[in-house]
Scaffold this motif. Sequence first.
Motif, short mmCIF file in Angstrom:
data_model
loop_
_atom_site.label_atom_id
_atom_site.label_comp_id
_atom_site.label_asym_id
_atom_site.label_seq_id
_atom_site.Cartn_x
_atom_site.Cartn_y
_atom_site.Cartn_z
N ASN A 37 -30.72 24.12 22.78
CA ASN A 37 -29.77 24.51 23.51
C ASN A 37 -29.36 23.23 24.32
N VAL A 38 -30.68 22.69 25.04
CA VAL A 38 -30.27 21.83 26.12
C VAL A 38 -29.79 20.45 25.35
N ALA A 39 -30.12 20.04 24.27
CA ALA A 39 -29.60 19.12 23.51
C ALA A 39 -27.94 19.26 23.07
N GLU A 244 -27.27 27.09 47.06
CA GLU A 244 -26.84 28.44 46.62
C GLU A 244 -26.29 28.43 45.14
N ALA A 245 -26.60 29.77 44.36
CA ALA A 245 -26.04 29.67 43.12
C ALA A 245 -24.48 30.28 43.35
N PHE A 246 -23.97 29.82 42.20
CA PHE A 246 -22.25 30.25 42.36
C PHE A 246 -22.17 31.69 42.01
N GLU A 247 -21.13 32.27 42.59
CA GLU A 247 -21.05 33.73 42.18
C GLU A 247 -19.96 33.81 41.00
N VAL A 248 -20.23 34.27 40.00
CA VAL A 248 -19.48 34.35 38.83
C VAL A 248 -19.80 35.73 38.04
N GLU A 249 -19.08 36.19 37.11
CA GLU A 249 -19.21 37.39 36.53
C GLU A 249 -20.07 37.11 35.27
N GLU A 250 -21.33 37.71 35.37
CA GLU A 250 -22.55 37.58 34.51
C GLU A 250 -22.21 38.35 33.20
N VAL A 251 -22.04 37.62 31.99
CA VAL A 251 -21.83 38.26 30.52
C VAL A 251 -23.49 38.47 29.86
N ASP A 252 -23.76 37.32 29.85
CA ASP A 252 -25.12 37.26 29.10
C ASP A 252 -26.02 36.12 29.54
N ALA A 253 -27.12 36.42 30.27
CA ALA A 253 -28.06 35.53 31.00
C ALA A 253 -28.84 34.50 30.40
N GLY A 255 -29.83 31.68 28.25
CA GLY A 255 -29.60 30.15 27.76
C GLY A 255 -29.15 29.64 29.23
N ALA A 256 -29.05 30.22 30.47
CA ALA A 256 -28.75 29.88 31.53
C ALA A 256 -29.67 28.70 32.08
N GLY A 257 -31.32 29.08 31.59
CA GLY A 257 -32.01 28.12 32.44
C GLY A 257 -32.14 26.70 31.63
N ASP A 258 -31.60 26.74 30.13
CA ASP A 258 -31.29 25.42 29.39
C ASP A 258 -30.08 24.75 29.76
N ALA A 259 -29.12 25.51 29.99
CA ALA A 259 -27.99 24.91 30.72
C ALA A 259 -28.14 24.31 31.98
N PHE A 260 -28.95 24.99 32.87
CA PHE A 260 -29.49 24.21 34.11
C PHE A 260 -30.15 22.95 33.91
N ALA A 261 -31.12 22.92 33.06
CA ALA A 261 -31.93 21.95 32.59
C ALA A 261 -31.05 20.59 32.20
N MET A 284 -24.02 24.56 35.64
CA MET A 284 -24.01 24.68 34.21
C MET A 284 -24.66 26.15 33.95
N GLY A 285 -25.50 26.48 34.69
CA GLY A 285 -26.09 27.88 34.59
C GLY A 285 -25.14 28.76 34.71
N ALA A 286 -24.24 28.67 35.59
CA ALA A 286 -23.29 29.75 36.05
C ALA A 286 -22.39 29.84 34.89
N MET A 287 -21.69 28.62 34.39
CA MET A 287 -21.16 28.58 33.31
C MET A 287 -21.51 29.35 32.09
N ALA A 288 -22.74 29.09 31.98
CA ALA A 288 -23.39 29.67 30.52
C ALA A 288 -23.22 31.05 30.61
N VAL A 289 -23.56 31.66 31.67
CA VAL A 289 -23.83 32.99 31.90
C VAL A 289 -22.38 33.90 31.68
N MET A 290 -21.56 33.31 31.77
CA MET A 290 -19.86 33.87 31.77
C MET A 290 -19.53 34.25 30.44
N ALA A 291 -20.25 33.82 29.45
CA ALA A 291 -19.79 34.43 28.11
C ALA A 291 -21.04 34.54 27.32
#
Length: 319
Positions: A37-39, A244-253, A255-261, A284-291
């Motif tokens: 995922n990170v790659a 602070e974290a970004f406020e987004v609508e979370e769909v699926d958490a 993979g968020a940590g991998d995107a953060f990394a 990156m983490g916020a964008m990952a959880v939006m789908a």
Amino acid sequence: MEVITLGETMAVFTASQRGKMRYASSYKRSFAGAESNVAIALSNLNVQVSWISQLGEDELGHAIYAFMKGHSVDISNVKFTTKAPTGLMLKEKRNVEMTNVYYYRQNSAFAHIHKTQIDESLFIQAKILHITGITPLLSESAFETCMECIRLAKKHQMRIFFDPNIRMKLISSGDQIAKLKELVMHCDFFMPNVHEAQFLFNITSTDPKVILDKLASEIKATIILKDGIRGTYFFSPEESGFVEAFEVEEVDAIGAGDAFAAGMIYSTLHNGSLRNSVLKGNAMGAMAVMAEGDIENLPTIDELDRFLKRITGNDTVFR
């Protein structure tokens, strides 16, 4: 090559209907691997990244190989073996809030990886090694391979990022916890969440600032302490603070940590300040959880830039 990562990727079969898997008649196939995922996330950001792994000489193994190649990740150090099959994971969605996961990775192809398979030439020009706490717990040879990558990274003056990414199903003894702590002592950037830091260092306090102080007193690495939807603390001798974290609508958490990394690594490669690197990681983490899915919403550079400008109202944060 700029970044190297090492780890197992499994084929995932998710039951299409809710309820017990025994009644499922169809499945969606995907792939799951923190390091892959990170790659992929880094490749989307135009970073040259190499993924070291081992797959079974089977159809699922070849599917994963083609999948990673399709995402422009270097796979020249991915091997195939006939000794064992590609790892497998099954998922059942019992209801909206409950998902069960079943691993079939014991004695998998990756568990047979050996340190002698690592090509030192890959490390000569690379700048960052990314590892997680999953890899060293899959087998003794996987741990030794992880340590060999760390040895080569240090030899060639690479920076080492370590995300503990703890999977409790892989931990059955104190010896395994000791292995994870050994990796912490070798890394340059340590990126746990609050619960992982508590677990690894036997910290009873739930106060992130207390946890951060405890970690800073015991390890030399730059510390990135993730506190979920609240945000991320960071500490180094030169810079410390909170983003602070970004406020987004979370769909699926997932993979968020991998995107953060990936966001952290990308910014570090481009000499971003520690605060700005954490900002990129949070974005990156916020964008990952939006789908739904681990990689489905990982951004390109332009998409990440637009997201940051829109959310922060600042057209300089990406520089």
